[in-house]
Design an enzyme around this catalytic site. Structure first.
Site, PDB file in Angstrom:
ATOM      1  N   GLY A   1       0.831  -1.210   0.000  1.00  0.00           N
ATOM      2  CA  GLY A   1       0.000   0.000   0.000  1.00  0.00           C
ATOM      3  C   GLY A   1       0.859   1.251   0.000  1.00  0.00           C
ATOM      4  O   GLY A   1       2.084   1.181   0.045  1.00  0.00           O
TER       5      GLY A   1
ATOM      6  N   GLY B   1       2.711   3.463   1.503  1.00  0.00           N
ATOM      7  CA  GLY B   1       3.342   3.553   2.813  1.00  0.00           C
ATOM      8  C   GLY B   1       3.983   4.900   3.066  1.00  0.00           C
ATOM      9  O   GLY B   1       4.336   5.237   4.201  1.00  0.00           O
ATOM     10  N   ARG B   2       4.170   5.650   1.993  1.00  0.00           N
ATOM     11  CA  ARG B   2       4.761   6.992   2.156  1.00  0.00           C
ATOM     12  C   ARG B   2       4.251   7.930   1.072  1.00  0.00           C
ATOM     13  O   ARG B   2       4.920   8.882   0.689  1.00  0.00           O
ATOM     14  CB  ARG B   2       6.280   6.903   2.091  1.00  0.00           C
TER      15      ARG B   2
ATOM     16  N   LYS C   1       4.878  11.867  -2.741  1.00  0.00           N
ATOM     17  CA  LYS C   1       5.671  10.707  -2.325  1.00  0.00           C
ATOM     18  C   LYS C   1       6.720  11.182  -1.324  1.00  0.00           C
ATOM     19  O   LYS C   1       7.514  12.071  -1.642  1.00  0.00           O
ATOM     20  CB  LYS C   1       6.340  10.069  -3.543  1.00  0.00           C
TER      21      LYS C   1
ATOM     22  N   ASP D   1       3.616  -4.829  -7.468  1.00  0.00           N
ATOM     23  CA  ASP D   1       3.070  -3.589  -6.915  1.00  0.00           C
ATOM     24  C   ASP D   1       3.667  -2.357  -7.598  1.00  0.00           C
ATOM     25  O   ASP D   1       3.232  -1.241  -7.329  1.00  0.00           O
ATOM     26  CB  ASP D   1       3.301  -3.517  -5.398  1.00  0.00           C
TER      27      ASP D   1
ATOM     28  N   ASP E   1       6.987   4.088 -10.337  1.00  0.00           N
ATOM     29  CA  ASP E   1       7.834   3.851  -9.166  1.00  0.00           C
ATOM     30  C   ASP E   1       9.317   3.748  -9.510  1.00  0.00           C
ATOM     31  O   ASP E   1       9.904   2.658  -9.554  1.00  0.00           O
ATOM     32  CB  ASP E   1       7.380   2.604  -8.389  1.00  0.00           C
TER      33      ASP E   1
HETATM   34  P1  AMP Z   1       8.923   0.237  -3.401  1.00  0.00           P
HETATM   35  O1  AMP Z   1       9.869  -0.907  -3.449  1.00  0.00           O
HETATM   36  O2  AMP Z   1       9.572   1.573  -3.248  1.00  0.00           O
HETATM   37  O3  AMP Z   1       7.963   0.211  -4.538  1.00  0.00           O
HETATM   38  O4  AMP Z   1       8.079   0.060  -2.054  1.00  0.00           O
HETATM   39  C1  AMP Z   1       7.457  -1.127  -1.670  1.00  0.00           C
HETATM   40  C2  AMP Z   1       6.504  -0.851  -0.540  1.00  0.00           C
HETATM   41  O5  AMP Z   1       7.200  -0.314   0.581  1.00  0.00           O
HETATM   42  C3  AMP Z   1       5.405   0.138  -0.868  1.00  0.00           C
HETATM   43  O6  AMP Z   1       4.238  -0.279  -0.219  1.00  0.00           O
HETATM   44  C4  AMP Z   1       5.923   1.436  -0.281  1.00  0.00           C
HETATM   45  O7  AMP Z   1       4.892   2.320   0.045  1.00  0.00           O
HETATM   46  C5  AMP Z   1       6.645   0.943   0.952  1.00  0.00           C
HETATM   47  N1  AMP Z   1       7.726   1.843   1.362  1.00  0.00           N
HETATM   48  C6  AMP Z   1       8.914   2.049   0.752  1.00  0.00           C
HETATM   49  N2  AMP Z   1       9.650   2.933   1.433  1.00  0.00           N
HETATM   50  C7  AMP Z   1       8.936   3.311   2.510  1.00  0.00           C
HETATM   51  C8  AMP Z   1       9.158   4.195   3.606  1.00  0.00           C
HETATM   52  N3  AMP Z   1      10.287   4.894   3.744  1.00  0.00           N
HETATM   53  N4  AMP Z   1       8.166   4.320   4.519  1.00  0.00           N
HETATM   54  C9  AMP Z   1       7.036   3.631   4.416  1.00  0.00           C
HETATM   55  N5  AMP Z   1       6.767   2.785   3.419  1.00  0.00           N
HETATM   56  C10 AMP Z   1       7.700   2.611   2.468  1.00  0.00           C
HETATM   57 MG    MG Z   2       6.418   0.812  -5.207  1.00  0.00          MG
END
Ligand code: AMP
Ligand code: MG
Length: 495
Positions: free
Chosen positions: A92, A94-95, A114, A261, A271
């Site tokens: 989801g 997350g940030r 973001k 995702d 992303d």
């Molecule tokens: P990503 O690999 O960047 O696509 O992220 C995978 C998942 O981790 C997604 O659900 C992001 O929202 C979450 N995520 C990545 N970095 C962070 C962060 N610093 N804080 C919270 N959630 C994160």
């Molecule tokens: Mg992502």
């Protein structure tokens, strides 16, 4: 006529009209003492916003996460996904915070922050994004757009002194992204994994109604069934994803984290993290330092995309049941990808059209580039010079010059067969083989300056990458081979 204030934008918020289970409404956590490092007038125009609005306090308030978008519903969306081939369960935003959706002159755009703080989907994360990765996302999406590759866009880059802990202490930034939709393959996997067909159907209907209305049209001679639109949806996404892979391969782009995702339901590049545009070419180039097994290497991207489409198809099976119909659609991927890839490669080689005999010509070039780690961008770009008699610039890129010269003779013979004047072919090639790409070291220089509050390198890159095919006087350095230190740059999932 573009408006001068965010309050005059035409907001619509269609995602927020989905059932409440799709998201959590919550405010973003703004940055302290934020500064606007850069804003993108091209992206602003897409939402009908005048460039004069970019320098207002109101703009900074909204895109630093301190104020909601006037008329927008701020929310974080839920999704799940497969990461590195393994089911990861719920993920989801997350940030990230969706600020709302704005109707622009040629379509609606969702605006998303973001790096804007924690949400119920943050898991172990802090909800923040560091300056480094934010600059990289900001630049890359505009570079891809300049290359004609479908992508999310970037509106603004806001920085702060707020500390963020990664391998070292860095500072927090927020990049504002724009996309018609941020729905991912993983948004579908979320509901199928939870065995909630009603919500899966609500999502599929939403995506079809807004982005793929043609999925409801019955094909000629077929009577439309209740489930046909969902098979058609998979067909459309398969098609767009296959075309996207052809685009990525043709520009030497490695995404780095092709988890389900991170796969856009609209076939957009989505992303940007540890991505890379290749310098020296390796068939198995891995840009993400965290990808120790090379799952997302350059030559595997098309097959990984298909693997991801199988996960999407698996989710839609809950609505369609007819596995054969879904499999038949997925079987179309390879032909669509191959055809698009060959068409692109023919254009890059300056050929009028791809013929099956061109397969060994292309394969041998790629093998030669791989063996010599020839620079990906310059190899293609200098073919146009070689065609006009200036062979040495091309041959210089290969340690094995004799092999490069022998290959070039084959290409020239193929051009004789085509019968197109060299100048005409060269001009066409220079419209498909970029001169400027967002090489890692160029992004790195822009980051270094940005850390000092200097956005001039970002500005220069944005200008060059907007039309990466056209040589600009005084910017030769940006079109050259990377410096030695470039090979030492490591980008990883940490962002
Ligand atoms: P990503 O690999 O960047 O696509 O992220 C995978 C998942 O981790 C997604 O659900 C992001 O929202 C979450 N995520 C990545 N970095 C962070 C962060 N610093 N804080 C919270 N959630 C994160
Ligand atoms: Mg992502």
């Amino acid at each position: 006529m573009n408006v001068r204030s965010l309050t005059e934008l035409h907001t619509v918020n269609s995602f927020a009209a989905l059932p409440a289970a799709f998201y959590t409404r919550l405010a973003a956590q703004g940055l302290n003492n934020p500064r606007l490092l850069h804003a993108n007038a091209d992206a602003a125009a897409l939402i009908g916003l005048d460039a004069s609005a970019l320098s207002t306090p109101e703009f900074l308030d909204v895109f630093s996460g301190r104020q909601p978008l006037p008329g927008g519903d701020t929310l974080a969306a839920v999704y799940s996904g497969h990461q590195f081939g393994v089911w990861a369960g719920q993920l989801g935003d997350g940030r990230a915070h969706l600020l709302g959706e704005v109707q622009g002159p040629e379509g609606a755009w969702e605006l998303q922050l973001k790096g804007s703080g924690m949400t119920p989907y943050s898991r172990m994360g802090d909800g923040r994004a560091v300056l480094r990765s934010s600059v990289r996302e900001y630049l890359a999406s505009e570079a891809m757009h300049g290359l004609g590759v479908p992508t999310t866009r970037a509106l603004a880059l806001v920085v702060s002194d707020d500390p963020v802990m990664r391998e070292t202490v860095e500072t927090a930034a927020i990049v504002t992204r724009m996309s018609p939709s941020f729905v991912r393959f993983g948004s579908f996997e979320h509901w199928s994994s939870r065995r909630q067909p009603e919500l899966l159907k609500a999502l599929a209907d939403y995506v079809i109604d807004r982005y793929y209305p043609e999925c409801r049209d019955a094909a000629d001679g077929e009577s439309s069934s209740d489930t046909a639109p969902y098979v058609n949806l998979l067909r459309m996404v398969t098609r767009r994803t296959a075309l996207l892979m052809a685009d990525w391969q043709a520009v030497g782009f490695c995404h780095g984290v092709m988890n389900t995702d991170n796969m856009s339901i609209l076939g957009l590049t989505l992303d940007y993290g540890p991505y890379g545009f290749m310098d020296g070419f390796r068939l198995g180039h891995v840009c993400n330092h965290s990808d120790s097994e090379g799952r997302y290497s350059w030559n595997r991207q098309p097959s990984v995309a298909l693997w991801n489409l199988y996960r999407l198809g698996g989710s839609l099976h809950m609505l369609v049941q007819d596995a054969d119909a879904l499999r038949a659609v997925l079987d179309e991927f390879e032909a669509i990808f191959t055809r698009a890839f060959h068409d692109k490669m023919a254009a890059k080689l300056g050929l009028m059209a791809w013929t099956p005999d061109d397969e060994p010509l292309l394969d041998d070039l790629l093998k030669l580039m791989d063996a010599n780690q020839a620079d990906f961008t310059l190899t293609w770009r200098r073919l146009a010079d070689a065609l006009q008699g200036r062979r040495s610039a091309f041959e210089d890129l290969f340690i094995d010059r004799a092999a490069a010269a022998a290959w070039l003779d084959r290409l020239l013979a193929r051009h004789v067969q085509d019968g197109r004047p060299a100048l005409e072919a060269a001009t066409a090639m220079n419209r498909v083989n970029p001169l400027y790409v967002l090489r890692n070291h160029l992004a790195e220089q822009a980051i270094k300056a940005a850390k000092m509050g200097d956005a001039s390198e970002i500005d220069t890159l944005m200008r060059l990458l907007r039309d990466p095919y056209e040589a600009q006087d005084g910017f030769e350095r940006y079109a050259g081979l990377p410096p030695d230190w470039a090979s030492g740059i490591e980008v990883s999932c940490s962002s």
